[in-house]
Design an enzyme around this catalytic site. Structure first.
Site, PDB file in Angstrom:
ATOM      1  N   THR A 125       0.828  -1.213   0.000  1.00  0.00           N
ATOM      2  CA  THR A 125       0.000   0.000   0.000  1.00  0.00           C
ATOM      3  C   THR A 125       0.859   1.258   0.000  1.00  0.00           C
ATOM      4  O   THR A 125       1.990   1.257   0.526  1.00  0.00           O
ATOM      5  CB  THR A 125      -0.905  -0.012   1.258  1.00  0.00           C
ATOM      6  OG1 THR A 125      -1.507   1.270   1.403  1.00  0.00           O
ATOM      7  CG2 THR A 125      -0.121  -0.309   2.532  1.00  0.00           C
ATOM      8  N   ASP A 126       0.292   2.353  -0.516  1.00  0.00           N
ATOM      9  CA  ASP A 126       1.004   3.640  -0.472  1.00  0.00           C
ATOM     10  C   ASP A 126       1.128   4.154   0.956  1.00  0.00           C
ATOM     11  O   ASP A 126       1.914   5.067   1.225  1.00  0.00           O
ATOM     12  CB  ASP A 126       0.310   4.681  -1.371  1.00  0.00           C
ATOM     13  CG  ASP A 126      -1.137   4.981  -0.988  1.00  0.00           C
ATOM     14  OD1 ASP A 126      -1.651   4.385  -0.033  1.00  0.00           O
ATOM     15  OD2 ASP A 126      -1.754   5.838  -1.668  1.00  0.00           O
ATOM     16  N   GLU A 127       0.353   3.553   1.893  1.00  0.00           N
ATOM     17  CA  GLU A 127       0.417   4.037   3.278  1.00  0.00           C
ATOM     18  C   GLU A 127       1.782   3.792   3.909  1.00  0.00           C
ATOM     19  O   GLU A 127       2.096   4.390   4.943  1.00  0.00           O
ATOM     20  CB  GLU A 127      -0.688   3.395   4.134  1.00  0.00           C
ATOM     21  CG  GLU A 127      -2.057   3.801   3.665  1.00  0.00           C
ATOM     22  CD  GLU A 127      -3.164   3.640   4.699  1.00  0.00           C
ATOM     23  OE1 GLU A 127      -2.860   3.517   5.891  1.00  0.00           O
ATOM     24  OE2 GLU A 127      -4.329   3.645   4.277  1.00  0.00           O
ATOM     25  N   TYR A 153      -1.539  -0.385  11.179  1.00  0.00           N
ATOM     26  CA  TYR A 153      -1.768  -1.059   9.884  1.00  0.00           C
ATOM     27  C   TYR A 153      -0.598  -0.808   8.935  1.00  0.00           C
ATOM     28  O   TYR A 153      -0.004  -1.746   8.394  1.00  0.00           O
ATOM     29  CB  TYR A 153      -3.080  -0.558   9.255  1.00  0.00           C
ATOM     30  CG  TYR A 153      -3.183  -0.864   7.767  1.00  0.00           C
ATOM     31  CD1 TYR A 153      -3.383  -2.171   7.321  1.00  0.00           C
ATOM     32  CD2 TYR A 153      -3.053   0.148   6.805  1.00  0.00           C
ATOM     33  CE1 TYR A 153      -3.453  -2.460   5.952  1.00  0.00           C
ATOM     34  CE2 TYR A 153      -3.122  -0.130   5.452  1.00  0.00           C
ATOM     35  CZ  TYR A 153      -3.325  -1.431   5.028  1.00  0.00           C
ATOM     36  OH  TYR A 153      -3.388  -1.717   3.682  1.00  0.00           O
ATOM     37  N   LYS A 157       2.193  -3.416   7.266  1.00  0.00           N
ATOM     38  CA  LYS A 157       2.382  -3.612   5.816  1.00  0.00           C
ATOM     39  C   LYS A 157       3.834  -3.308   5.427  1.00  0.00           C
ATOM     40  O   LYS A 157       4.425  -4.008   4.608  1.00  0.00           O
ATOM     41  CB  LYS A 157       1.426  -2.715   5.022  1.00  0.00           C
ATOM     42  CG  LYS A 157      -0.050  -3.065   5.149  1.00  0.00           C
ATOM     43  CD  LYS A 157      -0.414  -4.426   4.575  1.00  0.00           C
ATOM     44  CE  LYS A 157      -0.336  -4.488   3.070  1.00  0.00           C
ATOM     45  NZ  LYS A 157      -0.791  -5.825   2.572  1.00  0.00           N
TER      46      LYS A 157
HETATM   47  P1  NAD Z   1     -10.222  -6.772   2.656  1.00  0.00           P
HETATM   48  O1  NAD Z   1     -10.180  -6.475   4.104  1.00  0.00           O
HETATM   49  O2  NAD Z   1     -11.446  -6.455   1.872  1.00  0.00           O
HETATM   50  O3  NAD Z   1      -9.932  -8.330   2.426  1.00  0.00           O
HETATM   51  C1  NAD Z   1      -8.924  -9.014   3.129  1.00  0.00           C
HETATM   52  C2  NAD Z   1      -9.139 -10.516   2.922  1.00  0.00           C
HETATM   53  O4  NAD Z   1      -8.075 -11.202   3.585  1.00  0.00           O
HETATM   54  C3  NAD Z   1     -10.457 -11.040   3.528  1.00  0.00           C
HETATM   55  O5  NAD Z   1     -11.073 -11.928   2.633  1.00  0.00           O
HETATM   56  C4  NAD Z   1     -10.000 -11.782   4.776  1.00  0.00           C
HETATM   57  O6  NAD Z   1     -10.846 -12.868   5.140  1.00  0.00           O
HETATM   58  C5  NAD Z   1      -8.624 -12.271   4.348  1.00  0.00           C
HETATM   59  N1  NAD Z   1      -7.731 -12.532   5.486  1.00  0.00           N
HETATM   60  C6  NAD Z   1      -7.515 -11.724   6.565  1.00  0.00           C
HETATM   61  N2  NAD Z   1      -6.661 -12.335   7.417  1.00  0.00           N
HETATM   62  C7  NAD Z   1      -6.308 -13.517   6.847  1.00  0.00           C
HETATM   63  C8  NAD Z   1      -5.454 -14.584   7.235  1.00  0.00           C
HETATM   64  N3  NAD Z   1      -4.764 -14.559   8.397  1.00  0.00           N
HETATM   65  N4  NAD Z   1      -5.329 -15.650   6.411  1.00  0.00           N
HETATM   66  C9  NAD Z   1      -6.025 -15.716   5.235  1.00  0.00           C
HETATM   67  N5  NAD Z   1      -6.873 -14.746   4.839  1.00  0.00           N
HETATM   68  C10 NAD Z   1      -6.999 -13.650   5.627  1.00  0.00           C
HETATM   69  O7  NAD Z   1      -8.942  -6.053   2.033  1.00  0.00           O
HETATM   70  P2  NAD Z   1      -8.744  -5.350   0.609  1.00  0.00           P
HETATM   71  O8  NAD Z   1      -9.186  -3.948   0.701  1.00  0.00           O
HETATM   72  O9  NAD Z   1      -9.257  -6.243  -0.433  1.00  0.00           O
HETATM   73  O10 NAD Z   1      -7.150  -5.322   0.548  1.00  0.00           O
HETATM   74  C11 NAD Z   1      -6.430  -6.417  -0.003  1.00  0.00           C
HETATM   75  C12 NAD Z   1      -4.948  -6.128   0.072  1.00  0.00           C
HETATM   76  O11 NAD Z   1      -4.655  -4.936  -0.656  1.00  0.00           O
HETATM   77  C13 NAD Z   1      -4.425  -5.898   1.483  1.00  0.00           C
HETATM   78  O12 NAD Z   1      -3.156  -6.500   1.579  1.00  0.00           O
HETATM   79  C14 NAD Z   1      -4.315  -4.383   1.595  1.00  0.00           C
HETATM   80  O13 NAD Z   1      -3.303  -4.033   2.505  1.00  0.00           O
HETATM   81  C15 NAD Z   1      -3.953  -4.017   0.175  1.00  0.00           C
HETATM   82  N6  NAD Z   1      -4.374  -2.682  -0.281  1.00  0.00           N
HETATM   83  C16 NAD Z   1      -5.663  -2.281  -0.162  1.00  0.00           C
HETATM   84  C17 NAD Z   1      -6.059  -1.051  -0.674  1.00  0.00           C
HETATM   85  C18 NAD Z   1      -7.484  -0.558  -0.579  1.00  0.00           C
HETATM   86  O14 NAD Z   1      -7.762   0.595  -0.924  1.00  0.00           O
HETATM   87  N7  NAD Z   1      -8.439  -1.365  -0.157  1.00  0.00           N
HETATM   88  C19 NAD Z   1      -5.109  -0.220  -1.303  1.00  0.00           C
HETATM   89  C20 NAD Z   1      -3.781  -0.661  -1.383  1.00  0.00           C
HETATM   90  C21 NAD Z   1      -3.437  -1.905  -0.885  1.00  0.00           C
HETATM   91  O1  DAU Z   2      -4.086   4.079   0.554  1.00  0.00           O
HETATM   92  C1  DAU Z   2      -4.354   2.711   0.535  1.00  0.00           C
HETATM   93  C2  DAU Z   2      -5.150   2.322   1.760  1.00  0.00           C
HETATM   94  O2  DAU Z   2      -6.458   2.844   1.573  1.00  0.00           O
HETATM   95  C3  DAU Z   2      -5.182   0.823   1.994  1.00  0.00           C
HETATM   96  O3  DAU Z   2      -3.893   0.374   2.281  1.00  0.00           O
HETATM   97  C4  DAU Z   2      -6.125   0.473   3.145  1.00  0.00           C
HETATM   98  O4  DAU Z   2      -6.250  -0.935   3.267  1.00  0.00           O
HETATM   99  C5  DAU Z   2      -7.487   1.059   2.852  1.00  0.00           C
HETATM  100  O5  DAU Z   2      -8.362   0.815   3.938  1.00  0.00           O
HETATM  101  C6  DAU Z   2      -7.383   2.561   2.603  1.00  0.00           C
HETATM  102  O6  DAU Z   2      -7.019   3.264   3.816  1.00  0.00           O
HETATM  103  P1  DAU Z   2      -7.708   4.655   4.231  1.00  0.00           P
HETATM  104  O7  DAU Z   2      -7.551   4.826   5.673  1.00  0.00           O
HETATM  105  O8  DAU Z   2      -7.256   5.752   3.336  1.00  0.00           O
HETATM  106  O9  DAU Z   2      -9.251   4.302   3.811  1.00  0.00           O
HETATM  107  P2  DAU Z   2     -10.647   4.566   4.571  1.00  0.00           P
HETATM  108  O10 DAU Z   2     -11.707   4.197   3.580  1.00  0.00           O
HETATM  109  O11 DAU Z   2     -10.695   3.953   5.916  1.00  0.00           O
HETATM  110  O12 DAU Z   2     -10.652   6.149   4.751  1.00  0.00           O
HETATM  111  C7  DAU Z   2     -10.506   7.024   3.643  1.00  0.00           C
HETATM  112  C8  DAU Z   2     -10.503   8.435   4.193  1.00  0.00           C
HETATM  113  O13 DAU Z   2     -11.820   8.750   4.687  1.00  0.00           O
HETATM  114  C9  DAU Z   2      -9.570   8.648   5.367  1.00  0.00           C
HETATM  115  O14 DAU Z   2      -9.001   9.958   5.288  1.00  0.00           O
HETATM  116  C10 DAU Z   2     -10.464   8.559   6.594  1.00  0.00           C
HETATM  117  C11 DAU Z   2     -11.793   9.086   6.089  1.00  0.00           C
HETATM  118  N1  DAU Z   2     -13.002   8.502   6.711  1.00  0.00           N
HETATM  119  C12 DAU Z   2     -13.123   7.150   6.735  1.00  0.00           C
HETATM  120  C13 DAU Z   2     -14.233   6.559   7.297  1.00  0.00           C
HETATM  121  C14 DAU Z   2     -14.365   5.052   7.353  1.00  0.00           C
HETATM  122  C15 DAU Z   2     -13.996   9.328   7.209  1.00  0.00           C
HETATM  123  O15 DAU Z   2     -13.905  10.565   7.159  1.00  0.00           O
HETATM  124  N2  DAU Z   2     -15.113   8.736   7.775  1.00  0.00           N
HETATM  125  C16 DAU Z   2     -15.256   7.383   7.850  1.00  0.00           C
HETATM  126  O16 DAU Z   2     -16.279   6.917   8.412  1.00  0.00           O
END
Ligand code: NAD
Ligand code: DAU
Length: 339
Positions: A125-127, A153, A157
């Protein structure tokens, strides 16, 4: 080609499975997922009967079970999406983030080392780069930006990324890493900003914006993330990190207003609540390396992607309705009750 996709019952992993089965008819895919609160087998219903697809309910941190699976399946490629992914939950309870995101990654890397692999890809992730100031729009995250994490988190990562680098350098393992910006699209769990706001707006509930809503995220349609990983697997160079993003920065408040407008809901639903602890201000990816090296560019404009996403949530109320009616209520009360 036999590929293990971990975390495939979650948001991005499931979209990736659909993408790969569609684009690569000869591939066999095995989804390895623990089915935590974020994993949903209903999501995978469209491919459950596909002979090219298998599901295994397994924890990536369970060494014995993972080794047994590798011994039996002998995968060529592993793509690791499995993670605890929600920043707010990591602030509440970091431990499970270290168990899955760090120890789970190490177990997968060890399995790949012992049983052999053509490629291990770590979805990061970019985080891991921390955040950028709002008053420096000229700054972007490149692959050379130092790791500087904010939340448990992102620290977990980043730790997994460092392990991947170490296994590449020490054991010469064929590893690639991608670091993507915020994804949106179908099947995202409604704890994340966009689906949470859609679900709440449809129920005429308050829309909880953290702080003043001025934080900026760089949004990418999930299908574009999947196509980038597909390309990295095909053409990416071992030992390298690829940033994935589409230069689509938006302030949270503007996203929430846009959702109100699209659903014809009043902005009076917007409620400013106590800010997230350690809240990152701005994320912004410079995607020029993956563009120049691999020719990748995002295809979906935000205006189209957000319309498709909102329509998907309108058409699939049962999918997210089942989620928000369950234990999610307790989560919501804990997170937002006293905010
Ligand atoms: P998500 O939370 O929707 O899904 C995570 C999945 O992993 C779920 O199906 C969960 O059951 C499974 N899981 C959790 N713990 C596990 C374990 N111990 N063993 C096996 N399975 C397990 O997450 P997402 O948003 O789909 O993100 C997927 C990946 O992409 C993550 O690694 C996250 O860090 C990365 N990522 C997410 C975003 C985003 O915006 N959502 C952006 C950049 C990177
Ligand atoms: O940048 C990549 C990341 O993006 C991934 O690595 C993470 O898995 C993914 O969850 C996401 O992280 P963020 O923290 O950016 O996403 P989130 O949707 O939780 O929040 C987006 C923005 O909105 C953040 O600035 C917090 C804000 N927010 C979020 C929630 C849930 C609110 O203002 N209100 C809310 O209720």
């Amino acid at each position: 080609m036999k590929m293990i996709v971990t975390g495939g019952a979650g948001f991005i992993g499931s979209n990736f499975i659909f993408h790969m089965l569609d684009k690569h008819p000869s591939y066999e895919l095995i989804c390895v997922d623990k089915l935590t609160y974020a994993g949903n087998l209903e999501t995978l219903a469209p491919v459950m009967d596909d002979p090219r697809f298998k599901f295994s309910k397994t924890d990536i941190a369970d060494r014995k079970a993972i080794y047994a699976l590798f011994e039996e399946e002998k995968p060529d490629v592993v793509v690791n999406f499995a993670a605890e992914s929600h920043v707010d939950r990591s602030i509440e309870n970091p431990s499970v983030f270290l168990e899955t995101n760090v120890m789970g990654t190490q177990v997968l890397l060890d399995a790949c080392r012992i049983f052999g692999i053509q490629r291990y890809h770590q979805v990061s992730t970019d985080e891991v780069y921390g955040d950028l100031p709002l008053d420096r729009p000229d700054l972007f995250f490149t692959e050379q930006t130092p790791i500087h994490t904010s939340s448990p988190y992102s620290a977990s990562k980043a730790s997994a990324d460092l392990l991947c680098n170490a296994y590449h350098r020490t054991y010469g393992m064929p590893i690639t890493i991608s670091r993507c910006s915020n994804n949106y699209g179908p099947y995202q769990f409604p704890e994340k900003l966009i689906p949470l706001m859609i679900a709440n707006a449809l129920a005429d509930k308050n829309l909880p914006v953290y702080g003043q809503g001025l934080n900026v995220r760089d949004w990418l349609y999930v299908e574009d993330h999947c196509s980038a990983i597909d390309l990295i697997l095909e053409k990416g160079k071992e030992g390298l990190v690829y940033n994935i993003g589409g230069h689509n920065e938006m302030r949270n408040i503007d996203i929430v207003r846009l959702i109100c407008d699209a659903l014809h809901k009043p902005e009076s639903l917007i409620t400013y609540v106590t800010d997230r602890k350690g809240h990152d201000m701005r994320y912004a990816i410079d995607p020029s390396f993956i563009h120049s090296e691999l020719g990748w560019l995002p295809e979906t404009k935000f205006a189209d992607g957000i319309k498709k996403t909102i329509q998907w949530y309108l058409d699939n109320t049962t999918w997210w309705g089942n989620i928000v009616n369950g234990e999610y209520q307790d989560y919501y009360e804990r997170m937002y009750g006293n905010r």
